[in-house]
Design a protein around this motif. Structure first.
Motif, short mmCIF file in Angstrom:
data_model
loop_
_atom_site.label_atom_id
_atom_site.label_comp_id
_atom_site.label_asym_id
_atom_site.label_seq_id
_atom_site.Cartn_x
_atom_site.Cartn_y
_atom_site.Cartn_z
N LYS A 154 0.84 -1.20 0.00
CA LYS A 154 0.00 0.00 0.00
C LYS A 154 0.88 1.26 0.00
N LEU A 155 1.90 1.27 0.86
CA LEU A 155 2.81 2.42 0.92
C LEU A 155 3.63 2.55 -0.37
N GLY A 156 4.00 1.42 -0.95
CA GLY A 156 4.75 1.45 -2.20
C GLY A 156 3.94 2.05 -3.34
N LEU A 157 2.69 1.66 -3.42
CA LEU A 157 1.81 2.21 -4.46
C LEU A 157 1.58 3.70 -4.24
N GLU A 158 1.47 4.09 -2.98
CA GLU A 158 1.30 5.51 -2.67
C GLU A 158 2.56 6.30 -3.05
N ALA A 159 3.72 5.76 -2.71
CA ALA A 159 4.99 6.42 -3.06
C ALA A 159 5.13 6.52 -4.57
N LYS A 160 4.79 5.44 -5.28
CA LYS A 160 4.91 5.42 -6.73
C LYS A 160 4.02 6.48 -7.37
N SER A 161 2.84 6.71 -6.81
CA SER A 161 1.94 7.71 -7.38
C SER A 161 2.57 9.11 -7.33
N TYR A 162 3.34 9.40 -6.29
CA TYR A 162 4.03 10.69 -6.21
C TYR A 162 5.22 10.72 -7.16
N LEU A 163 6.01 9.65 -7.15
CA LEU A 163 7.21 9.61 -8.00
C LEU A 163 6.84 9.68 -9.48
N ASP A 164 5.75 9.02 -9.86
CA ASP A 164 5.32 9.04 -11.26
C ASP A 164 4.97 10.45 -11.74
N LYS A 165 4.55 11.29 -10.80
CA LYS A 165 4.22 12.68 -11.14
C LYS A 165 5.44 13.59 -11.03
N GLY A 166 6.58 13.02 -10.62
CA GLY A 166 7.78 13.81 -10.44
C GLY A 166 7.83 14.55 -9.12
N ASP A 167 6.94 14.16 -8.18
CA ASP A 167 6.89 14.80 -6.88
C ASP A 167 7.72 14.03 -5.86
N LEU A 168 8.10 14.70 -4.79
CA LEU A 168 8.77 14.03 -3.69
C LEU A 168 7.75 13.23 -2.89
N VAL A 169 8.17 12.10 -2.39
CA VAL A 169 7.29 11.29 -1.54
C VAL A 169 7.16 12.02 -0.21
N PRO A 170 5.92 12.23 0.27
CA PRO A 170 5.74 12.96 1.53
C PRO A 170 6.40 12.23 2.71
N ASP A 171 6.81 13.03 3.69
CA ASP A 171 7.44 12.48 4.89
C ASP A 171 6.59 11.40 5.53
N SER A 172 5.28 11.61 5.57
CA SER A 172 4.41 10.65 6.25
C SER A 172 4.55 9.25 5.66
N VAL A 173 4.67 9.15 4.35
CA VAL A 173 4.81 7.85 3.67
C VAL A 173 6.19 7.26 3.95
N THR A 174 7.21 8.08 3.80
CA THR A 174 8.58 7.62 4.01
C THR A 174 8.77 7.14 5.45
N ILE A 175 8.28 7.92 6.39
CA ILE A 175 8.42 7.57 7.81
C ILE A 175 7.70 6.26 8.12
N LYS A 176 6.52 6.08 7.58
CA LYS A 176 5.76 4.84 7.82
C LYS A 176 6.51 3.63 7.25
N MET A 177 7.09 3.78 6.06
CA MET A 177 7.89 2.68 5.48
C MET A 177 9.05 2.34 6.40
N LEU A 178 9.73 3.37 6.89
CA LEU A 178 10.88 3.15 7.76
C LEU A 178 10.46 2.48 9.07
N GLU A 179 9.37 2.94 9.65
CA GLU A 179 8.87 2.33 10.89
C GLU A 179 8.55 0.85 10.66
N ASN A 180 7.88 0.54 9.55
CA ASN A 180 7.55 -0.86 9.24
C ASN A 180 8.81 -1.70 9.10
#
Length: 191
Positions: free
Chosen positions: A45-71
């Motif tokens: 779920k987090l990967g798909l969310e991150a990909k949606s930002y990256l595909d648009k050329g945007d930075l992945v929000p901290d909230s997504v990155t932090i959750k991945m790291l915590e997991n």
């Protein structure tokens, strides 16, 4: 448990040195780039969310990155410690990491910056760009933009960790073995 944050400008050798630290001290290496690739390829779920930002050329929000790291930390608890490579990059990320670690009775023991002047880094990155065919390492303007990002966002972390007496700088010039030796001497003095 000994936990290290390793950071430095692009081309400073963070990934290379993190591998040496991981092997010598039997630490679990967490690279945000690897986390993104793992979560995206596994279609989490987090990967798909991150990909949606990256595909648009945007930075992945901290909230997504932090959750991945915590997991990742929670999925790998039986280790001697962690090396955080590429994270934190901002003050918000550093504060979030500290809060998360405190919640599971851990802390950052040392933040180590590899210190290399920008002219040396430009030379290293241009060489890496040719060898690995990385377009982001073949354009001096892109390289300087990445340095600017580091200087404006990540360098703020120096003050954050200095206030906690957890910041250390290691000379990142010389041979890989020279740098590794300096890092090992520092970590040995802290453990």
């Amino acid at each position: 448990m000994f936990n290290i944050v390793i950071f430095g400008k692009p081309g400073s050798g963070k990934g290379t040195q993190a591998d040496f630290l991981k092997n010598k001290y039997d630490l679990y290496h967490i690279s945000t780039g690897d986390l993104f690739r793992k979560n995206i390829s596994n279609k989490t779920k987090l990967g798909l969310e991150a990909k949606s930002y990256l595909d648009k050329g945007d930075l992945v929000p901290d909230s997504v990155t932090i959750k991945m790291l915590e997991n990742e930390v929670l999925s790998n608890k039986d280790v001697n410690g962690y090396i955080f490579d590429g994270f934190p990059r901002t003050l918000n990320q550093a504060e979030s990491l500290d809060s998360f670690l405190v919640s599971i009775n851990l802390k950052i023991n040392a933040t180590i910056a590899l210190d290399v002047n920008e002219n040396e880094l430009i030379s290293r990155l241009l060489d890496r760009g040719k060898i690995n065919n990385r377009s982001d390492d073949q354009d001096i303007e892109k390289i300087k933009n990445r340095f600017n990002e580091y200087n404006t966002k990540t360098s703020i972390l120096i003050d954050f960790y200095q206030k906690q007496d957890k910041f250390f700088s290691v000379d990142g010039k010389g041979t890989v073995d020279d740098i590794t030796s300096r890092l090992f001497d520092l970590v040995d003095s802290l453990i």
